[in-house]
Scaffold this motif. Structure first.
Motif, PDB file in Angstrom:
ATOM      1  N   LEU A   1      70.377 -43.981 123.032  1.00  0.00           N
ATOM      2  CA  LEU A   1      70.447 -44.284 122.003  1.00  0.00           C
ATOM      3  C   LEU A   1      71.885 -45.239 122.079  1.00  0.00           C
ATOM      4  CD1 LEU A   1      69.894 -41.238 119.437  1.00  0.00           C
ATOM      5  CD2 LEU A   1      68.345 -43.675 120.098  1.00  0.00           C
ATOM      6  N   PHE A   2      73.075 -44.486 122.748  1.00  0.00           N
ATOM      7  CA  PHE A   2      74.240 -45.216 123.048  1.00  0.00           C
ATOM      8  C   PHE A   2      75.048 -44.216 123.977  1.00  0.00           C
ATOM      9  CE2 PHE A   2      74.762 -42.265 119.190  1.00  0.00           C
ATOM     10  CZ  PHE A   2      75.735 -41.339 119.489  1.00  0.00           C
ATOM     11  N   ILE A   3      76.220 -44.810 124.674  1.00  0.00           N
ATOM     12  CA  ILE A   3      76.881 -44.112 125.468  1.00  0.00           C
ATOM     13  C   ILE A   3      78.346 -44.305 125.008  1.00  0.00           C
ATOM     14  CG2 ILE A   3      77.879 -43.961 128.038  1.00  0.00           C
ATOM     15  CD1 ILE A   3      75.089 -45.116 128.741  1.00  0.00           C
ATOM     16  N   LEU A   4      79.235 -42.848 124.868  1.00  0.00           N
ATOM     17  CA  LEU A   4      80.569 -43.176 124.786  1.00  0.00           C
ATOM     18  C   LEU A   4      81.423 -42.729 125.702  1.00  0.00           C
ATOM     19  CD1 LEU A   4      80.490 -41.510 121.084  1.00  0.00           C
ATOM     20  CD2 LEU A   4      80.324 -43.935 121.557  1.00  0.00           C
ATOM     21  N   ASN A   5      82.451 -43.424 125.913  1.00  0.00           N
ATOM     22  CA  ASN A   5      83.557 -43.233 126.845  1.00  0.00           C
ATOM     23  C   ASN A   5      84.520 -42.308 126.110  1.00  0.00           C
ATOM     24  OD1 ASN A   5      82.500 -45.078 128.850  1.00  0.00           O
ATOM     25  ND2 ASN A   5      83.426 -46.856 128.058  1.00  0.00           N
ATOM     26  N   MET A   6      84.908 -41.116 127.034  1.00  0.00           N
ATOM     27  CA  MET A   6      85.598 -40.039 126.414  1.00  0.00           C
ATOM     28  C   MET A   6      86.706 -39.733 127.166  1.00  0.00           C
ATOM     29  SD  MET A   6      84.242 -36.217 125.165  1.00  0.00           S
ATOM     30  CE  MET A   6      84.014 -36.136 126.762  1.00  0.00           C
ATOM     31  N   GLU A   7      87.963 -39.379 126.573  1.00  0.00           N
ATOM     32  CA  GLU A   7      89.262 -39.061 127.064  1.00  0.00           C
ATOM     33  C   GLU A   7      89.404 -37.756 126.494  1.00  0.00           C
ATOM     34  OE1 GLU A   7      90.968 -40.210 129.841  1.00  0.00           O
ATOM     35  OE2 GLU A   7      89.926 -42.023 130.018  1.00  0.00           O
ATOM     36  N   ALA A   8      89.524 -36.531 127.099  1.00  0.00           N
ATOM     37  CA  ALA A   8      89.657 -35.412 126.564  1.00  0.00           C
ATOM     38  C   ALA A   8      91.126 -34.596 127.271  1.00  0.00           C
ATOM     39  CB  ALA A   8      88.684 -34.359 126.356  1.00  0.00           C
ATOM     40  N   SER A   9      91.722 -33.858 126.492  1.00  0.00           N
ATOM     41  CA  SER A   9      92.856 -32.982 126.971  1.00  0.00           C
ATOM     42  C   SER A   9      92.742 -31.674 126.431  1.00  0.00           C
ATOM     43  CB  SER A   9      94.244 -33.493 126.610  1.00  0.00           C
ATOM     44  OG  SER A   9      95.350 -32.637 126.769  1.00  0.00           O
ATOM     45  N   VAL A  10      92.732 -30.740 127.257  1.00  0.00           N
ATOM     46  CA  VAL A  10      92.716 -29.215 126.897  1.00  0.00           C
ATOM     47  C   VAL A  10      93.820 -28.492 127.360  1.00  0.00           C
ATOM     48  CG1 VAL A  10      90.202 -29.492 126.743  1.00  0.00           C
ATOM     49  CG2 VAL A  10      91.135 -28.451 128.697  1.00  0.00           C
ATOM     50  N   SER A  11      94.219 -27.459 126.778  1.00  0.00           N
ATOM     51  CA  SER A  11      95.186 -26.718 127.244  1.00  0.00           C
ATOM     52  C   SER A  11      94.548 -25.266 127.645  1.00  0.00           C
ATOM     53  CB  SER A  11      96.474 -26.199 126.130  1.00  0.00           C
ATOM     54  OG  SER A  11      97.103 -27.465 125.893  1.00  0.00           O
ATOM     55  N   ALA A  12      95.208 -24.663 128.615  1.00  0.00           N
ATOM     56  CA  ALA A  12      94.448 -23.605 129.367  1.00  0.00           C
ATOM     57  C   ALA A  12      95.631 -22.435 129.079  1.00  0.00           C
ATOM     58  CB  ALA A  12      94.320 -23.786 130.712  1.00  0.00           C
ATOM     59  N   HIS A  13      94.944 -21.183 128.903  1.00  0.00           N
ATOM     60  CA  HIS A  13      95.602 -19.984 129.065  1.00  0.00           C
ATOM     61  C   HIS A  13      95.085 -19.152 130.090  1.00  0.00           C
ATOM     62  CE1 HIS A  13      97.294 -16.217 127.900  1.00  0.00           C
ATOM     63  NE2 HIS A  13      95.908 -15.474 127.873  1.00  0.00           N
ATOM     64  N   ILE A  14      96.002 -18.923 131.016  1.00  0.00           N
ATOM     65  CA  ILE A  14      95.592 -18.164 132.409  1.00  0.00           C
ATOM     66  C   ILE A  14      95.981 -16.898 132.297  1.00  0.00           C
ATOM     67  CG2 ILE A  14      95.545 -18.449 134.890  1.00  0.00           C
ATOM     68  CD1 ILE A  14      94.450 -20.741 133.366  1.00  0.00           C
ATOM     69  N   TYR A  15      95.128 -15.910 132.863  1.00  0.00           N
ATOM     70  CA  TYR A  15      95.843 -14.361 133.032  1.00  0.00           C
ATOM     71  C   TYR A  15      95.198 -13.842 134.216  1.00  0.00           C
ATOM     72  CZ  TYR A  15      91.243 -14.034 130.607  1.00  0.00           C
ATOM     73  OH  TYR A  15      89.749 -14.105 130.225  1.00  0.00           O
ATOM     74  N   VAL A  16      95.560 -12.747 134.383  1.00  0.00           N
ATOM     75  CA  VAL A  16      95.031 -11.790 135.609  1.00  0.00           C
ATOM     76  C   VAL A  16      94.348 -10.824 135.082  1.00  0.00           C
ATOM     77  CG1 VAL A  16      95.675 -10.250 137.488  1.00  0.00           C
ATOM     78  CG2 VAL A  16      97.111 -12.483 137.195  1.00  0.00           C
ATOM     79  N   THR A  17      93.025 -10.725 135.600  1.00  0.00           N
ATOM     80  CA  THR A  17      92.259  -9.580 135.305  1.00  0.00           C
ATOM     81  C   THR A  17      91.668  -8.942 136.463  1.00  0.00           C
ATOM     82  OG1 THR A  17      90.164  -9.070 134.034  1.00  0.00           O
ATOM     83  CG2 THR A  17      90.492 -11.174 134.775  1.00  0.00           C
ATOM     84  N   GLY A  18      92.061  -7.686 136.686  1.00  0.00           N
ATOM     85  CA  GLY A  18      91.687  -6.966 137.831  1.00  0.00           C
ATOM     86  C   GLY A  18      92.208  -7.711 139.020  1.00  0.00           C
ATOM     87  N   LEU A  19      91.380  -8.340 139.906  1.00  0.00           N
ATOM     88  CA  LEU A  19      91.731  -8.945 141.119  1.00  0.00           C
ATOM     89  C   LEU A  19      91.608 -10.433 141.036  1.00  0.00           C
ATOM     90  CD1 LEU A  19      90.458  -6.415 143.743  1.00  0.00           C
ATOM     91  CD2 LEU A  19      92.844  -6.579 142.875  1.00  0.00           C
ATOM     92  N   LYS A  20      91.413 -10.999 140.058  1.00  0.00           N
ATOM     93  CA  LYS A  20      91.036 -12.403 139.582  1.00  0.00           C
ATOM     94  C   LYS A  20      92.038 -12.856 138.427  1.00  0.00           C
ATOM     95  CE  LYS A  20      85.954 -11.891 140.458  1.00  0.00           C
ATOM     96  NZ  LYS A  20      84.441 -11.974 139.781  1.00  0.00           N
ATOM     97  N   LEU A  21      92.008 -14.392 138.986  1.00  0.00           N
ATOM     98  CA  LEU A  21      92.721 -15.135 137.553  1.00  0.00           C
ATOM     99  C   LEU A  21      91.576 -15.620 136.860  1.00  0.00           C
ATOM    100  CD1 LEU A  21      95.201 -17.779 139.470  1.00  0.00           C
ATOM    101  CD2 LEU A  21      95.484 -16.014 137.629  1.00  0.00           C
ATOM    102  N   ALA A  22      91.792 -15.691 135.462  1.00  0.00           N
ATOM    103  CA  ALA A  22      90.771 -16.019 134.728  1.00  0.00           C
ATOM    104  C   ALA A  22      91.502 -16.825 133.671  1.00  0.00           C
ATOM    105  CB  ALA A  22      90.338 -14.941 134.052  1.00  0.00           C
TER     106      ALA A  22
END
Length: 472
Positions: free
Chosen positions: A370-391
């Motif tokens: 039907l159509f194609i849209l070009n997209m620019e997006a920005s997101v903010s991330a909250h990072i934390y340590v859980t166990g032995l991993k970064l999530a």
């Protein structure tokens, strides 16, 4: 908060023994071991070392001793076993530019064994003995290196020992002939016993996750890219810290910049994860097509009045409803280039460039664009340590769209803003967050836990301060 438990002593030596295969690559991940970590390892390590020494089999000894007035006395000492051993005073230190030094003082050891002597060519005697030594001192230097597979290894490169006082009780025969020989032989055996105990640490060091599996797309390489930098207060380690597609170690079109960790001392260990590591992950997942997502109506909450069908979109683009009446739709969201991740003070931002292609699902299940849209997006991330991993998890900052192509005539893209904002929030971001919450493994060994952990986002890297606890 979690309470600090017992910590394996071998994790420190593991970190110290990682020697690089390549010396030209900058680190993506850095580790800093503090004096607090080394001191705690010493306390636990002495218990482990004492257990190792008690279990070691003392080799048989034989030799010749000159004893006046009878001349040469041939002797053999067999079946020697350590019956008691204590290491009440010890110090484990950093040797700048070298590795570790271990000194033990006021140690004591007890042995039981059998002796035999022969002198004047025909006289033989035998019996048993009990030996107690106090005031034993040991000083050894520990080399830190890598084996042929890049796994850590340790060995004692120099050692000196001295016996303070010894009490020997012989059972049977002309035992006085070998009193001096036994004392000398014992002192010669102390350093080999310590060396064997240090070498016995190596199986523990083999558990380092030099190549850590993440998921069906990726793995992380944690091999060292430079030798450990040892100072009086810290040991700094430079790890590659790079994501790769599983089985395909293709380098990204960018390299890790130089960065360093601040001289903090409150925790045992500090881990710095650079923006390079995060962007190498984006490179890998983008190459694998992991950022491409089909969105269907069953992914939209049933309570939503907005549906992925030609009726909803026809209200804004009438030609859709005319050409494809009463049909369901499908959206394809995909990146057109690798997302970029940046770290600023207390802020992690991901910038993504992509397209959204809308399809009508025809009665024969084929897709009509039907159509194609070009997209620019920005997101903010909250990072934390859980166990032995970064999530982590992400939230939308902004989204800008422009028409890329239309197969249903011209229309105002802005009229679709609310629809696509809803789609991103209820369908796309939950998929991303579900993946991020599974986490990405940090460099670890054995049954290690991270406790008392804090995470700071700084310019160009994240800093994790943590203590360490081992299970079992």
């Amino acid at each position: 908060m979690v309470t600090l438990g017992r910590m394996s002593p071998w994790w420190l030596l593991t970190l110290l023994t990682l020697v690089p295969f390549t010396l030209s690559t900058n680190a993506g991940v850095k580790l800093k071991l503090t004096q607090k970590g080394l001191e705690y390892a010493r306390l636990i390590g002495m218990t482990k070392l004492q257990q190792k020494l008690k279990a070691i089999k003392v080799p048989d000894l034989s030799g010749t001793e000159k004893v006046a007035p009878i001349g040469k006395v041939k002797y053999s000492l067999t079946g020697m076993q350590i019956t008691n051993l204590g290491l009440p005073k010890s110090q484990l230190g950093m040797v700048p530019g070298t590795g570790l030094s271990l000194s033990i003082g006021n140690a004591f050891i007890s042995l039981h064994g059998n002796w035999k002597v022969r002198y004047l060519h025909f006289i033989k005697d035998h019996g048993s003995f009990d030996l107690s030594v106090t005031g034993l001192t040991i000083a050894t230097s520990i080399a830190l290196k890598s084996d042929e597979t890049g796994r850590p290894a340790v060995n004692s490169v120099s050692c000196a020992s001295s016996v303070g006082s010894a009490s020997i009780k012989f059972h049977g025969g002309a035992s006085a002939y070998i009193d001096k020989a036994l004392r000398a032989a014992l002192q010669k055996q102390i350093c080999p016993l310590v060396s064997d105990a240090i070498s016995d640490m190596n199986p523990h060091l083999k558990t380092l996750n030099v190549l850590a599996h993440v998921d069906k797309y990726a793995e992380i390489e944690y091999s060292m890219v430079a030798s450990p930098a040892v100072s009086k207060a810290f040991v700094d380690f430079s790890l590659k810290g790079e994501f790769y597609n599983i089985g395909q170690h293709k380098e990204p079109p960018f390299s890790a910049p130089v960065f360093g960790l601040p001289p903090q001392i409150n925790n045992m260990l500090y881990i710095g994860v650079s923006a390079f590591t995060a962007n190498s992950a984006a490179f890998v997942y983008n190459n694998a097509g992991a950022f491409n997502l089909f969105i269907t109506d069953d992914m939209i909450p049933p309570s939503s009045p907005i549906r992925l069908n030609t009726r909803t979109f026809g209200a804004f683009i009438p030609q859709i409803a005319k050409q494809y009446p009463a049909m369901m739709m499908k959206l394809l969201v995909k990146t057109t280039k690798q997302p970029n991740i940046s770290f600023q003070l207390n802020n992690v931002t991901l910038q993504a460039t992509g397209t959204v292609t809308a399809y009508a699902i025809l009665p024969n299940t084929t897709l009509a664009p039907l159509f194609i849209l070009n997209m620019e997006a920005s997101v903010s991330a909250h990072i934390y340590v859980t166990g032995l991993k970064l999530a982590g998890s992400v939230t939308l900052n902004r989204m800008d769209m422009a028409l890329g192509a239309s197969y249903v005539g011209p229309f105002q893209v802005k009229s679709l803003d609310n629809i696509f904002l809803m789609v991103l929030k209820v369908a796309v971001l939950p998929k991303i967050n579900a993946h991020l919450q599974q986490g990405y493994p940090l460099p670890t060994i054995g049954k290690m836990n991270l406790v008392n952990t804090q995470l700071q986002v700084l310019k160009d890297y994240m800093l994790i301060g943590t203590d360490v606890q081992f299970r079992g």
